[in-house]
Design an enzyme around this catalytic site. Structure first.
Site, PDB file in Angstrom:
ATOM      1  N   ARG A 137     -10.684 -14.451  -8.414  1.00  0.00           N
ATOM      2  CA  ARG A 137      -9.911 -14.085  -7.229  1.00  0.00           C
ATOM      3  C   ARG A 137     -10.623 -14.585  -5.969  1.00  0.00           C
ATOM      4  O   ARG A 137     -11.758 -15.039  -6.028  1.00  0.00           O
ATOM      5  CB  ARG A 137      -9.679 -12.566  -7.191  1.00  0.00           C
ATOM      6  CG  ARG A 137     -10.959 -11.760  -7.417  1.00  0.00           C
ATOM      7  CD  ARG A 137     -11.041 -10.540  -6.587  1.00  0.00           C
ATOM      8  NE  ARG A 137     -10.934 -10.832  -5.181  1.00  0.00           N
ATOM      9  CZ  ARG A 137     -11.922 -11.306  -4.418  1.00  0.00           C
ATOM     10  NH1 ARG A 137     -13.108 -11.575  -4.939  1.00  0.00           N
ATOM     11  NH2 ARG A 137     -11.740 -11.525  -3.136  1.00  0.00           N
TER      12      ARG A 137
ATOM     13  N   ASN B 158      -4.020 -12.660   5.041  1.00  0.00           N
ATOM     14  CA  ASN B 158      -5.229 -12.202   4.334  1.00  0.00           C
ATOM     15  C   ASN B 158      -4.929 -10.855   3.683  1.00  0.00           C
ATOM     16  O   ASN B 158      -3.813 -10.335   3.785  1.00  0.00           O
ATOM     17  CB  ASN B 158      -6.401 -12.112   5.330  1.00  0.00           C
ATOM     18  CG  ASN B 158      -7.733 -11.930   4.638  1.00  0.00           C
ATOM     19  OD1 ASN B 158      -8.052 -12.653   3.692  1.00  0.00           O
ATOM     20  ND2 ASN B 158      -8.520 -10.975   5.062  1.00  0.00           N
TER      21      ASN B 158
ATOM     22  N   ASP C 235      -6.284 -16.280   3.244  1.00  0.00           N
ATOM     23  CA  ASP C 235      -5.616 -16.908   2.106  1.00  0.00           C
ATOM     24  C   ASP C 235      -4.742 -18.054   2.574  1.00  0.00           C
ATOM     25  O   ASP C 235      -4.494 -19.003   1.842  1.00  0.00           O
ATOM     26  CB  ASP C 235      -4.750 -15.888   1.358  1.00  0.00           C
ATOM     27  CG  ASP C 235      -5.604 -15.119   0.367  1.00  0.00           C
ATOM     28  OD1 ASP C 235      -6.364 -14.250   0.814  1.00  0.00           O
ATOM     29  OD2 ASP C 235      -5.534 -15.441  -0.826  1.00  0.00           O
TER      30      ASP C 235
ATOM     31  N   ALA D 138      -9.397 -16.770  -2.313  1.00  0.00           N
ATOM     32  CA  ALA D 138      -8.672 -18.045  -2.179  1.00  0.00           C
ATOM     33  C   ALA D 138      -9.502 -19.274  -2.544  1.00  0.00           C
ATOM     34  O   ALA D 138      -9.021 -20.179  -3.220  1.00  0.00           O
ATOM     35  CB  ALA D 138      -8.133 -18.158  -0.754  1.00  0.00           C
TER      36      ALA D 138
ATOM     37  N   CYS E 232     -12.083  -6.801   2.654  1.00  0.00           N
ATOM     38  CA  CYS E 232     -11.907  -7.523   1.397  1.00  0.00           C
ATOM     39  C   CYS E 232     -13.213  -8.229   1.000  1.00  0.00           C
ATOM     40  O   CYS E 232     -14.303  -7.820   1.443  1.00  0.00           O
ATOM     41  CB  CYS E 232     -10.752  -8.500   1.452  1.00  0.00           C
ATOM     42  SG  CYS E 232     -10.213  -8.993  -0.212  1.00  0.00           S
TER      43      CYS E 232
ATOM     44  N   LYS F 228      -7.182 -24.136   3.621  1.00  0.00           N
ATOM     45  CA  LYS F 228      -6.424 -22.873   3.614  1.00  0.00           C
ATOM     46  C   LYS F 228      -5.273 -22.939   4.627  1.00  0.00           C
ATOM     47  O   LYS F 228      -4.492 -22.006   4.754  1.00  0.00           O
ATOM     48  CB  LYS F 228      -7.342 -21.711   3.969  1.00  0.00           C
ATOM     49  CG  LYS F 228      -8.590 -21.631   3.103  1.00  0.00           C
ATOM     50  CD  LYS F 228      -8.705 -20.348   2.377  1.00  0.00           C
ATOM     51  CE  LYS F 228      -9.922 -20.287   1.484  1.00  0.00           C
ATOM     52  NZ  LYS F 228     -11.024 -19.547   2.056  1.00  0.00           N
TER      53      LYS F 228
END
Ligand code: RUB
Length: 320
Positions: A16, A204, A194, A18, A125, A230
């Site tokens: 996991r 994100n 992301d 990006a 995150c 990205k």
């Protein structure tokens, strides 16, 4: 098999983030290309396209995934014998993987310049690009403290605090909903991405936009760490980023849900932070205000207009 194994791991989120997703997908494609047996070059390319489509479909939001795959698959556009195609593809994949890793290091050293000695930083995150900025600042002897959110429902915050602890950085672990409670203690918010759209909005992990709102209200700057791959080229034509929704069972066990027939669980895992709430986007090519996102897509992503023509069937008048 490497291909199906990687597909499953990305879907299950064993792989996991990006950047990691993109590298794992390109690695799987590279390894798959080594074992494909095809009767002619066209068939070889067709088999690779099928594999690329399978990997692209694993998770819908991280634009790094189709961008990384696209950069690798471009090498199959010129004709050649199977072994020639295989070797060109191998080089393109290795080049992407190496440049992706290098980008994280560059982002770390550029982003860390925006973290001052004595700063308290908040991150959300688990982003290797955001962590690279924080860890680089610490390595440069800046005395920093980090607030890291738990990140419901995937608990990615646990990965983040492990990395911060390993680096020897003083860290406070908080629930996602405590961000506004602590926001006045924070000097800078640093998150990953992301996807970055052409207008500089950042997609994100769910909760990022709420954090951005709290930061905006308290005039706390927010910095996004995002590799150039990205950035989402298709948003130039108004295409929206798909925001993934994952199964409700990640929030509520099935046996509990069964007893609550009137309750539906909603589990979106990404959200969109508008450019007005973002002060800076740090890429490996330098730091930009979000309003300059278009120039990254144009200048660094390598998406020339021909690429758009191919993807979208758009023909300029000169071509017709
Ligand atoms: C991960 C997430 C990360 C970005 C950037 O979500 O939102 O902030 O992917 O990470 P998930 P990186 O855990 O659902 O994949 O900088 O590592 O690419």
């Amino acid at each position: 098999m490497v291909l199906t194994d990687t597909v499953e791991k990305i879907k299950r989120m064993e792989i996991r983030g990006a950047g990691r997703i993109a590298r794992a997908a390109v690695m799987a494609l590279r390894d798959h290309a080594e074992i494909v047996r095809a009767e002619d070059p066209d068939r070889f390319v067709a088999v690779m396209q099928e594999a690329a489509a399978m990997l692209s479909a694993t998770r819908p939001t991280a634009v790094s995934l189709p961008n990384g795959i696209h950069l690798a698959m471009r090498s199959l556009e010129e004709t050649g014998g199977i072994e020639e195609l295989r070797s060109r593809f191998r080089s393109a994949c290795n080049e992407f993987i190496a440049s992706s890793e290098k980008a994280v290091g560059r982002i770390g050293s550029i982003g860390s310049r925006h973290i001052r000695d004595g700063d308290t930083v908040l991150t959300h995150c688990n982003s290797e690009a955001a962590l690279a900025c924080i860890i680089d600042a610490h390595r440069n002897n800046k005395d920093i403290m980090v607030y890291a959110t738990e990140v419901r429902p995937g608990n990615q915050g646990l990965l983040t605090i492990r990395s911060l602890d390993r680096a020897g950085i003083r860290t406070r672990f908080i629930v996602d909903s405590a961000v506004r409670f602590f926001i006045n203690d924070i000097d800078l918010v640093v998150v990953g991405a992301d996807a970055v759209t052409v207008n500089g909005a950042v997609v994100n992990k769910i909760g990022t936009s709420q954090i951005a709102l709290a930061a905006h209200e308290s005039r706390t700057p927010l910095m996004v760490a995002a590799e150039t791959y990205k950035f989402a080229p298709r948003t130039i034509f108004g295409e929206l980023i798909t925001l993934e929704e994952r199964p409700g069972t990640e929030l509520l066990p099935e046996e509990v849900a069964r007893q609550l027939p009137n309750v539906t669980v909603k589990n979106p895992v990404f959200d969109v932070t508008p450019p007005e709430y973002i002060d800076l986007i740090v890429t490996e090519q330098g730091a930009i205000p979000p309003q300059m996102a278009y120039s990254i897509i144009r200048d660094y992503l390598g998406w020339g207009m021909e690429e758009f023509h191919k993807e979208f069937g758009i023909h300029s008048t000169e071509q017709e």
